[in-house]
Design an enzyme around this catalytic site. Structure first.
Site, short mmCIF file in Angstrom:
data_model
loop_
_atom_site.label_atom_id
_atom_site.label_comp_id
_atom_site.label_asym_id
_atom_site.label_seq_id
_atom_site.Cartn_x
_atom_site.Cartn_y
_atom_site.Cartn_z
N SER A 1 0.88 -1.25 -0.14
CA SER A 1 -0.03 0.04 -0.08
C SER A 1 0.89 1.33 -0.06
CB SER A 1 -0.83 0.09 1.24
OG SER A 1 -1.86 -1.01 1.12
N GLU B 1 -10.06 6.97 2.07
CA GLU B 1 -9.64 5.58 1.87
C GLU B 1 -10.71 4.83 2.34
OE1 GLU B 1 -5.72 2.85 2.38
OE2 GLU B 1 -6.34 4.11 4.18
N HIS C 1 -4.19 -1.69 -4.94
CA HIS C 1 -3.73 -3.11 -5.52
C HIS C 1 -5.12 -4.05 -5.15
CE1 HIS C 1 -3.20 -3.85 -1.11
NE2 HIS C 1 -2.49 -2.83 -1.16
#
Length: 449
Positions: free
Chosen positions: A99, A273, A321
């Site tokens: 990350s 996020e 990802h």
């Protein structure tokens, strides 16, 4: 001949439009929007679904599907799909990103090593799009359901050679300034233990510099200060379906950030996020993953509503990802059963903790799950509970839901697949097609000039 070519071209465009989910109404609306605001970007909102590879958004579509209709309905994500992003790092030992490296790519436009927080391979700091926004006079914000000094938010607002230097990263939010001002105006997430430490109380320091500090949903909603520090958990939040009302949803934090940041006449930059899609993926927990996807989707919907009202706002949503090698379908069975996941009122993580605390297996499962467990499933869970090991018990309960749902996982780590990119605003074409994750930052730097 000319007419024939025109017909073929028109048919081709219609086919392409149907594949990527764009119809003539969407195209006309986009053109009208760009004409109205001359393609100018005043506000930038980046949303990152940590770990959210393509299988997660597909599974979420299955979860939201109306089974009484023959066609699977679109989700809030599907409507704004524009392309895919490559995720690989620039690491001498690993070619699947973590990350930190991925967030640095999206925050600073630089490929780097796994674990890097907006530093390059020489461990030199690289400017981020949040910092560029602050330099141009814009308000800035970071929102996450992990600790706010975790890898992704940290890469936008701080610099460190290692993502694991949590205290130093927290310090950086306060100490590293631009033109005498703190870089981030609104910080919302977890991480109290890193901001209130024996060696330093950053909370008091932020308060002394004019920030309002809040710790509950109610306090956040009552806040009237445009400089805000909200820490709602010692580290990360509970998963969405496990939270109490005193802990805000990602949507509520996003709404609060938008309300405060939009008061800046020069515009703002905001990163949101959905942190724990990734954490659920690491744990191979499909219930937790879909709970977090719902939380993230609601925040995205709020952002889109804001952007539609403010036509100078560019939104881009992607993942850093994919996590867990999540798959829809397993063991040669061509079926995915979302109802098995929907049967959970709490996550397997929550249930495992309750059992570890001394509650009986039967009591916990009957209270938080709507289907009846088989004797084989019960025996496996009881055997795991007898070992008094949280991780084993959590994994065993999760596997019951995964098996019933027809969900598979290949790893407890990350995978290197391309991730979807979604966009809304006057500059969508900048993110279309197959792009590098660094392109996201490079394009936004251009908007901010």
């Amino acid at each position: 001949m000319r007419k024939k070519i025109w017909v073929i071209a028109t048919i081709s465009l219609l086919i392409i439009g149907s594949v990527i989910g764009i119809n003539s109404t969407d195209t006309n609306a986009k053109s009208s929007n760009q004409k109205h605001n001359n393609g100018k970007v005043k506000n930038v909102i980046v949303l990152i679904g940590d770990g959210m590879g393509p299988a997660y958004t597909t599974a979420y579509r299955y979860m939201k599907d109306n089974p009484s209709t023959p066609q699977m309905e679109e989700t809030i994500f599907d409507k704004y799909l524009v392309g895919m992003a490559k995720t690989y790092p620039e690491d001498s030992e690993e070619n699947v990103t973590d990350s930190a490296a991925a967030a640095t790519s999206m925050a600073a436009g630089v490929k780097t090593y796994n674990g890097a927080i907006s530093v390059d391979n020489d461990k030199e700091s690289v400017k981020t799009i949040l910092e560029a926004a602050k330099e141009s006079g814009k308000a800035t914000g970071l929102v996450a359901t992990s600790q706010i000094n975790h890898a992704t938010p940290a890469a936008f607002g701080t610099h460190d050679e290692s993502r694991h230097n949590y205290n130093d990263i927290a310090d950086d939010y306060f100490d590293d300034m631009i033109n005498g001002e703190h870089k981030v105006d609104v910080l919302l997430g977890g991480g109290t233990k890193y901001f209130d430490r024996e060696d330093r109380n950053l909370i008091n320091e932020f308060k002394a510099d004019g920030y309002n500090y809040v710790t509950t949903t109610e306090e956040m909603l009552e806040n009237e200060n445009d400089h805000l520090l909200g820490l709602f958990a010692p580290v990360g939040f509970p998963k969405a379906i496990d939270r109490k009302e005193s802990t805000p949803s990602l949507d509520e934090m996003t709404s609060e950030a938008l309300e405060k940041l939009s008061q800046e006449k020069d515009g703002f930059f905001l990163m949101v996020e959905g942190s724990q899609i990734d954490w659920a993926g690491h744990a191979n927990d499909s219930v937790g993953a879909m709970s977090e996807m719902e939380d993230f989707a609601k925040a995205f919907e709020t952002v889109i509503e804001f952007a539609k009202e403010n036509e100078h706002t560019q939104v881009v949503l992607t993942a850093d990802h994919s996590t867990g090698g999540f798959s829809i379908g397993r063991d040669g069975v061509y079926n995915f059963n979302p109802e098995a996941i929907k049967a959970a009122k709490r996550t397997p993580e929550f249930m495992a903790q309750k059992i570890i605390e001394g509650n009986s297996v039967e009591e916990v499962l009957s209270k938080y799950v709507t289907f009846d467990f088989t004797q084989k499933e019960l025996k496996a869970i009881k055997d795991a509970a007898s070992k008094d090991d949280f991780d084993t018990l959590y994994s065993t309960i999760s596997e019951v839901f995964n098996d019933r749902a027809g969900v598979g996982f290949t790893t407890s780590g990350h995978t290197g697949v391309d991730v979807p990119v979604y966009a809304y605003g006057p500059k969508n074409e900048a993110f279309s097609g197959l792009i590098e994750n660094t392109d996201i930052a490079e394009e936004i730097f251009g908007f901010l000039k």
